[in-house]
Write a protein that holds these residues in place. Structure first.
Motif, PDB file in Angstrom:
ATOM      1  N   HIS A 165      10.077   6.738  -5.336  1.00 10.10           N
ATOM      2  CA  HIS A 165      10.845   6.571  -4.097  1.00 10.10           C
ATOM      3  C   HIS A 165      10.146   5.557  -3.175  1.00 10.10           C
ATOM      4  CE1 HIS A 165      13.078   7.964  -0.446  1.00 10.10           C
ATOM      5  NE2 HIS A 165      11.901   7.769   0.133  1.00 10.10           N
ATOM      6  N   GLU A 166       8.845   5.675  -3.048  1.00 10.76           N
ATOM      7  CA  GLU A 166       8.104   4.736  -2.184  1.00 10.76           C
ATOM      8  C   GLU A 166       8.140   3.318  -2.755  1.00 10.76           C
ATOM      9  OE1 GLU A 166       7.252   5.556   0.748  1.00 10.76           O
ATOM     10  OE2 GLU A 166       7.705   7.678   0.412  1.00 10.76           O
ATOM     11  N   LEU A 167       8.102   3.234  -4.105  1.00  9.35           N
ATOM     12  CA  LEU A 167       8.194   1.922  -4.746  1.00  9.35           C
ATOM     13  C   LEU A 167       9.552   1.278  -4.424  1.00  9.35           C
ATOM     14  CD1 LEU A 167       6.133   0.434  -6.577  1.00  9.35           C
ATOM     15  CD2 LEU A 167       7.586   1.039  -8.517  1.00  9.35           C
ATOM     16  N   GLY A 168      10.572   2.139  -4.279  1.00  8.41           N
ATOM     17  CA  GLY A 168      11.898   1.663  -3.873  1.00  8.41           C
ATOM     18  C   GLY A 168      11.839   0.996  -2.506  1.00  8.41           C
ATOM     19  N   HIS A 169      11.118   1.628  -1.584  1.00  9.58           N
ATOM     20  CA  HIS A 169      10.954   1.017  -0.252  1.00  9.58           C
ATOM     21  C   HIS A 169      10.321  -0.362  -0.384  1.00  9.58           C
ATOM     22  CE1 HIS A 169      12.380   4.242   2.173  1.00  9.58           C
ATOM     23  NE2 HIS A 169      11.387   5.090   1.925  1.00  9.58           N
ATOM     24  N   LEU A 170       9.326  -0.477  -1.271  1.00  4.29           N
ATOM     25  CA  LEU A 170       8.645  -1.766  -1.440  1.00  4.29           C
ATOM     26  C   LEU A 170       9.581  -2.784  -2.082  1.00  4.29           C
ATOM     27  CD1 LEU A 170       5.093  -0.693  -2.655  1.00  4.29           C
ATOM     28  CD2 LEU A 170       5.795  -1.471  -0.387  1.00  4.29           C
ATOM     29  N   HIS A 171      10.325  -2.312  -3.101  1.00  2.00           N
ATOM     30  CA  HIS A 171      11.238  -3.211  -3.812  1.00  2.00           C
ATOM     31  C   HIS A 171      12.231  -3.853  -2.843  1.00  2.00           C
ATOM     32  CE1 HIS A 171      13.900  -4.691  -6.987  1.00  2.00           C
ATOM     33  NE2 HIS A 171      14.905  -4.200  -6.264  1.00  2.00           N
ATOM     34  N   TYR A 172      12.800  -3.032  -1.954  1.00  4.43           N
ATOM     35  CA  TYR A 172      13.794  -3.548  -1.004  1.00  4.43           C
ATOM     36  C   TYR A 172      13.170  -4.117   0.262  1.00  4.43           C
ATOM     37  CZ  TYR A 172      17.280  -1.143  -3.882  1.00  4.43           C
ATOM     38  OH  TYR A 172      18.074  -0.738  -4.911  1.00  4.43           O
ATOM     39  N   ARG A 173      11.854  -4.154   0.316  1.00  2.00           N
ATOM     40  CA  ARG A 173      11.129  -4.618   1.520  1.00  2.00           C
ATOM     41  C   ARG A 173      11.598  -3.874   2.776  1.00  2.00           C
ATOM     42  NH1 ARG A 173       8.832  -9.492  -0.350  1.00  2.00           N
ATOM     43  NH2 ARG A 173      10.043 -10.306  -2.097  1.00  2.00           N
ATOM     44  N   HIS A 174      11.762  -2.583   2.682  1.00  2.00           N
ATOM     45  CA  HIS A 174      12.262  -1.805   3.818  1.00  2.00           C
ATOM     46  C   HIS A 174      11.344  -1.868   5.029  1.00  2.00           C
ATOM     47  CE1 HIS A 174      15.037   0.853   1.136  1.00  2.00           C
ATOM     48  NE2 HIS A 174      15.624  -0.266   1.530  1.00  2.00           N
TER      49      HIS A 174
ATOM     50  N   ALA B  92      16.212   3.998  -1.342  1.00  2.00           N
ATOM     51  CA  ALA B  92      14.966   4.275  -2.062  1.00  2.00           C
ATOM     52  C   ALA B  92      15.174   5.414  -3.063  1.00  2.00           C
ATOM     53  CB  ALA B  92      13.857   4.615  -1.071  1.00  2.00           C
ATOM     54  N   ASP B  93      15.985   6.432  -2.657  1.00  2.00           N
ATOM     55  CA  ASP B  93      16.307   7.532  -3.582  1.00  2.00           C
ATOM     56  C   ASP B  93      17.009   6.976  -4.825  1.00  2.00           C
ATOM     57  OD1 ASP B  93      15.237   9.459  -2.016  1.00  2.00           O
ATOM     58  OD2 ASP B  93      17.143  10.185  -1.178  1.00  2.00           O
ATOM     59  N   ALA B  94      17.996   6.107  -4.598  1.00  2.00           N
ATOM     60  CA  ALA B  94      18.765   5.560  -5.715  1.00  2.00           C
ATOM     61  C   ALA B  94      17.865   4.754  -6.643  1.00  2.00           C
ATOM     62  CB  ALA B  94      19.902   4.694  -5.187  1.00  2.00           C
ATOM     63  N   TYR B  95      16.938   4.000  -6.038  1.00  3.78           N
ATOM     64  CA  TYR B  95      15.999   3.194  -6.824  1.00  3.78           C
ATOM     65  C   TYR B  95      15.134   4.105  -7.690  1.00  3.78           C
ATOM     66  CZ  TYR B  95      12.275  -0.165  -7.843  1.00  3.78           C
ATOM     67  OH  TYR B  95      11.362  -0.976  -8.467  1.00  3.78           O
ATOM     68  N   ALA B  96      14.631   5.187  -7.068  1.00  6.46           N
ATOM     69  CA  ALA B  96      13.745   6.108  -7.786  1.00  6.46           C
ATOM     70  C   ALA B  96      14.489   6.738  -8.968  1.00  6.46           C
ATOM     71  CB  ALA B  96      13.226   7.180  -6.832  1.00  6.46           C
ATOM     72  N   VAL B  97      15.727   7.146  -8.703  1.00 10.48           N
ATOM     73  CA  VAL B  97      16.503   7.778  -9.768  1.00 10.48           C
ATOM     74  C   VAL B  97      16.665   6.821 -10.947  1.00 10.48           C
ATOM     75  CG1 VAL B  97      18.821   8.564 -10.393  1.00 10.48           C
ATOM     76  CG2 VAL B  97      17.724   9.426  -8.308  1.00 10.48           C
ATOM     77  N   SER B  98      17.018   5.571 -10.661  1.00  8.35           N
ATOM     78  CA  SER B  98      17.269   4.631 -11.768  1.00  8.35           C
ATOM     79  C   SER B  98      15.956   4.295 -12.476  1.00  8.35           C
ATOM     80  CB  SER B  98      17.997   3.389 -11.251  1.00  8.35           C
ATOM     81  OG  SER B  98      17.099   2.338 -11.041  1.00  8.35           O
ATOM     82  N   LEU B  99      14.864   4.205 -11.709  1.00 13.44           N
ATOM     83  CA  LEU B  99      13.552   3.919 -12.305  1.00 13.44           C
ATOM     84  C   LEU B  99      13.151   5.032 -13.263  1.00 13.44           C
ATOM     85  CD1 LEU B  99      11.260   1.716 -11.773  1.00 13.44           C
ATOM     86  CD2 LEU B  99      10.140   3.519 -10.454  1.00 13.44           C
ATOM     87  N   LEU B 100      13.319   6.279 -12.797  1.00 16.34           N
ATOM     88  CA  LEU B 100      12.899   7.431 -13.607  1.00 16.34           C
ATOM     89  C   LEU B 100      13.763   7.545 -14.859  1.00 16.34           C
ATOM     90  CD1 LEU B 100      12.311   9.936 -10.668  1.00 16.34           C
ATOM     91  CD2 LEU B 100      10.550   9.019 -12.182  1.00 16.34           C
ATOM     92  N   ARG B 101      15.051   7.354 -14.717  1.00 18.86           N
ATOM     93  CA  ARG B 101      15.951   7.448 -15.865  1.00 18.86           C
ATOM     94  C   ARG B 101      15.634   6.362 -16.881  1.00 18.86           C
ATOM     95  NH1 ARG B 101      20.908  10.255 -15.136  1.00 18.86           N
ATOM     96  NH2 ARG B 101      22.005   8.720 -16.403  1.00 18.86           N
ATOM     97  N   HIS B 102      15.339   5.178 -16.378  1.00 19.09           N
ATOM     98  CA  HIS B 102      15.007   4.053 -17.242  1.00 19.09           C
ATOM     99  C   HIS B 102      13.776   4.356 -18.076  1.00 19.09           C
ATOM    100  CE1 HIS B 102      14.847  -0.261 -18.259  1.00 19.09           C
ATOM    101  NE2 HIS B 102      16.127  -0.230 -17.914  1.00 19.09           N
ATOM    102  N   ALA B 103      12.830   5.084 -17.463  1.00 22.44           N
ATOM    103  CA  ALA B 103      11.592   5.431 -18.163  1.00 22.44           C
ATOM    104  C   ALA B 103      11.780   6.686 -19.004  1.00 22.44           C
ATOM    105  CB  ALA B 103      10.468   5.634 -17.150  1.00 22.44           C
ATOM    106  N   GLY B 104      13.011   7.178 -19.059  1.00 25.41           N
ATOM    107  CA  GLY B 104      13.287   8.355 -19.865  1.00 25.41           C
ATOM    108  C   GLY B 104      12.843   9.649 -19.228  1.00 25.41           C
TER     109      GLY B 104
ATOM    110  N   GLU C  18       0.870  -1.188   0.000  1.00 27.56           N
ATOM    111  CA  GLU C  18       0.000   0.000   0.000  1.00 27.56           C
ATOM    112  C   GLU C  18       0.907   1.239   0.000  1.00 27.56           C
ATOM    113  OE1 GLU C  18      -3.033  -1.277   0.053  1.00 27.56           O
ATOM    114  OE2 GLU C  18      -2.270  -3.226   0.723  1.00 27.56           O
ATOM    115  N   ILE C  19       0.723   2.101  -1.011  1.00 26.07           N
ATOM    116  CA  ILE C  19       1.430   3.391  -1.003  1.00 26.07           C
ATOM    117  C   ILE C  19       0.403   4.467  -0.681  1.00 26.07           C
ATOM    118  CG2 ILE C  19       2.703   5.087  -2.364  1.00 26.07           C
ATOM    119  CD1 ILE C  19       3.877   2.823  -3.971  1.00 26.07           C
TER     120      ILE C  19
END
Lengths: 333, 417
Positions: A222-231, A277-289, A199-200
């Motif tokens: 960024h929040e999806l990053g928390h979920l990805h890493y199961r923080h 989570a910041d690093a995850y968000a950055v890579s996610l956003l860059r990947h999506a252009g 849940e976000i």
């Protein structure tokens, strides 16, 4: 031969007795007669510094070796082939005590810095999803009752955010499952958080603070990053172990001290999680252009809305905002 | 005390050449009498009767006693040799001979082993800690001893942990099973407390004799549930009474060998102990409240914080030491009375000093703090002995499971008297 005090286990009467060896048997003689036993069979209490030592006989009788005879008694036992136990030997020397202190400090540091985070990371995927769902539902329900209210945002705005976020993710694979929830918050500043079940939760005030949807999407990433890493689960595991350990160590002295140190130690874990989570968000956003600058500008706005204090303190659960912004800016280049 | 100088035969009211049947009958009559009318026999007297019976009922012990009796009358001491009539009242000293540096070595080695074994060794560490403090406590030159078995304690802790696990599991199942489990735990509490107290007592010995603690579930349940309820409905006004009943109960149901402890702590004394700290707390709350109205709240934040923190440490320490003095000084073991005179200001200063030293040393000072405290408590305790300490007689020994002990470790229940 030693002068000792004998007690027969039936009364508290103190009798003097002589302790000596007869062949391979220890012999105790006095007005009560004689007690004997093989040295290896007898229950001889461990040496504990200057505390009296006891020899217990199978019939309940026992004799007490007074403090002033202890050194001689230990030497006498050793001569007849009975050495101190290994723990008793460890306890005797300062050298060992300092080594033990070093091992304690080192293992506590290692546990705190590496072992506990690694164990939590290993355990997190093994927690049954049903348990996480129940836990998250409970938390959201409790918050809904007190701090959170239904969102006041127009339905189109919410749908637009949800649609754009899934469009952003469409090109990616291996993403964690998530559900978006919008809420109006009473008495707390703009924020968003993720619960372990996926849940976000986004506050209306955060959407309002954002200039355009791309900034909201950056926060969601960024929040999806928390979920990805199961923080969420990892934080739960780590903080319960830390508070249990501190409770055991300091609980006797003061629950206040234990509670404060728990807070202090947990904040380090949280800061690491925010960074990931910041690093995850950055890579996610860059990947999506997309340009990850949205996350940086959002962080700056959030900080300004909270009164400008960068929170550069040990207790801050998030890394200080300027360094997070610097990190995002650096990763854009 | 007249009964103090009577022989065991006189205590039971039987002739010196009484048969075992006659002795048994006389003993039964006494017991019957004491159950029919609760106050007909003092507990003191009952202890003497029991002690007399224990000796005379045992062929070997009776012969030994007869010899002692004969030698006593031969020495012209009037033939009176009951359990505590061998001399005039004198103070037997308690002393604590441990020292902080030595205990630090024991503590750190065992802490280290506990950490390396992921907590399993902590049961052994606990036994060593108890042994250290028991054996270094001397009364009249002889040490106390602790006999708890690490494996029993480990098992007790495991069971208690399982209980907690079950409790949190039922929480997931819904409110009904959770409430049922809580109710079960609630009902089991008196039993667990009795187990914990019994385990402690049964594993403590002095001069080769064990202590014991005996209370029924009903007695304990009545004590904690009735007093707990009364404390609730009186908004805490009953609490000092609860405290007094609890302390008295713990002492009254304990025994050394076959000799019982008794506590005559007065309710008024406990209320007086609580009165001073409560008045201080109310008075400072009132003064600070008045000041904050006059000069504004923000200015007062720091002084209020300091005063509140001070009271948070001082008042509980004051209550703890006053109660400890009061409980010991109203207690006796058979005919031997205890006197505890821990200086209150010294105790409070030590609590404060220990706390600061522990915080600033990140816990390294803990062993010194515990030793200092043990020494202060021990060396202000005296036993006003009614004769020699030679005449206590063993009671029956029973094995006590460590589940209660494990649970009290787990829930951090403080069961000290």
């Amino acid at each position: 031969m030693f002068q000792v005090h004998f007690f027969d286990g039936k009364t508290s009467k103190q009798q003097t007795a002589q302790l000596d060896m007869d062949g391979d048997e220890l012999r105790l003689t006095g007005a009560f007669g004689e007690r004997r036993g093989r040295l290896c069979d007898l229950d001889i209490s461990e040496a504990l510094d200057s505390a009296p030592r006891f020899i217990r006989f199978p019939d309940g009788g026992m004799c007490e070796i007074a403090s002033h005879d202890l050194a001689e008694f230990a030497a006498w036992l050793a001569r007849h082939g009975r050495q101190h136990g290994w723990v008793a030997q460890l306890q005797m020397r300062w050298r060992n005590a300092f080594a033990a202190l070093l091992v304690c400090v080192a293992s506590v540091f290692a546990a705190y810095l590496w072992i506990l985070p690694a164990a939590a990371e290993y355990l997190a995927p093994h927690i049954p999803p049903a348990a996480l769902q129940a836990l998250s539902d409970q938390v959201l329900e409790a918050l809904d009752g007190r701090l959170l209210a239904p969102s006041q945002l127009p339905a189109q705005r919410r749908e637009a955010i949800a649609r754009e976020f899934s469009a952003l993710l469409a090109t990616q694979s291996g993403l964690p499952a998530y559900r978006l929830h919008f809420r109006a918050a009473k008495g707390i500043g703009p924020n968003a958080f993720a619960l372990p079940s996926g849940e976000i939760v986004v506050f209306d005030s955060l959407v309002g603070l954002a200039g355009d949807t791309s900034e909201v999407l950056a926060v969601l990433a960024h929040e999806l990053g928390h979920l990805h890493y199961r923080h969420g689960v990892r934080h739960l595991i780590q903080s319960s172990v830390v508070s249990f350990a501190l409770g055991m160590y300091l609980g006797d002295i003061s629950s206040l001290a234990a509670g404060f140190s728990t807070l202090l130690l947990e904040s380090r874990y949280s800061r690491a999680f925010e960074h990931d989570a910041d690093a995850y968000a950055v890579s996610l956003l860059r990947h999506a252009g997309r340009d990850p600058v949205g996350l940086a500008s959002m962080l700056a706005k959030l900080q300004a809305s909270q009164g400008g204090d960068s929170g550069r303190s040990l207790l801050a659960s998030h890394p200080d905002t300027p360094s997070r912004i610097d990190f995002i800016e650096a990763s854009r280049r | 005390m007249q009964a103090g100088s009577a022989t065991y035969y006189e205590v039971l009211g039987v002739p010196v050449d009484a048969t075992p049947e006659e002795i048994l009958n006389a003993y039964r009559e006494y017991l019957l009498e004491s159950t029919l009318s609760a106050d007909a026999l003092e507990t003191d007297m009952l202890d003497r009767v029991r002690a007399a019976f224990d000796v005379l009922n045992n062929q070997e012990a009776r012969q030994k006693y007869d010899r002692e009796l004969a030698s006593m009358s031969a020495e012209g001491k009037g033939g009176a040799v009951a359990m505590d009539a061998l001399g005039a009242g004198k103070a037997a000293r308690f002393e604590f001979v441990g020292d902080g540096a030595a205990y630090f070595r024991i503590w750190i080695v065992n802490l280290c082993l506990s950490i390396l074994s992921l907590g399993i060794y902590s049961a052994w560490a606990k036994v060593r800690r108890e042994q250290y403090f028991h054996r270094n406590t001397l009364l009249d030159g002889s040490g106390f001893d602790y006999h708890g078995q690490p494996l029993a304690i480990l098992k007790g802790r495991g069971l208690a942990l399982a209980l907690v696990g079950i409790l949190s599991l039922t929480e997931k199942l819904g409110p009904a099973p959770y409430l049922a489990a809580l109710a079960m735990l609630f009902l089991a509490a008196p039993w667990l407390i009795i187990r914990a107290l019994s385990f402690r007592a049964a594993n403590t010995s002095y001069r080769g004799l064990r202590f014991s603690f005996n209370a029924s579930y009903g007695q304990m349940a009545k004590l904690i549930f009735v007093n707990g309820l009364l404390s609730l409905v009186t908004f805490g006004l009953w609490l000092p009474r609860f405290t007094r009943d609890w302390r008295k109960f713990v002492v009254d149901h304990a025994a050394f060998g076959s000799t019982g402890f008794a506590c005559e702590l007065k309710v008024g004394r406990v209320y007086r102990i609580y009165l001073l700290p409560l008045s201080i707390a109310c008075f400072s709350a009132f003064v600070l409240g008045a000041l904050s109205v006059m000069i504004g709240e923000s200015l007062l934040l720091i002084p209020v914080g300091i005063i509140a923190l001070g009271l948070y440490f001082l008042l509980p320490a004051y209550i703890a030491v006053s109660l400890s003095n009061a409980v010991w000084s109203s207690s006796r073991l058979g005919a031997h009375r205890f006197v505890s005179e821990i200086p209150i200001s010294l105790y409070i200063r030590m609590v404060l000093g220990n706390w600061l030293a522990i915080v600033f040393s990140l816990g390294i000072f803990i062993p010194w703090a515990q030793v200092r405290m043990a020494r202060l408590r021990t060396e202000h305790l005296k036993l006003m002995a009614d004769g020699q300490l030679d005449a206590f007689i063993a009671g029956e020994q029973r094995n006590v499971s460590a589940l209660g002990e494990g649970a009290s470790d787990m829930f951090a229940i403080d069961l000290a008297i």
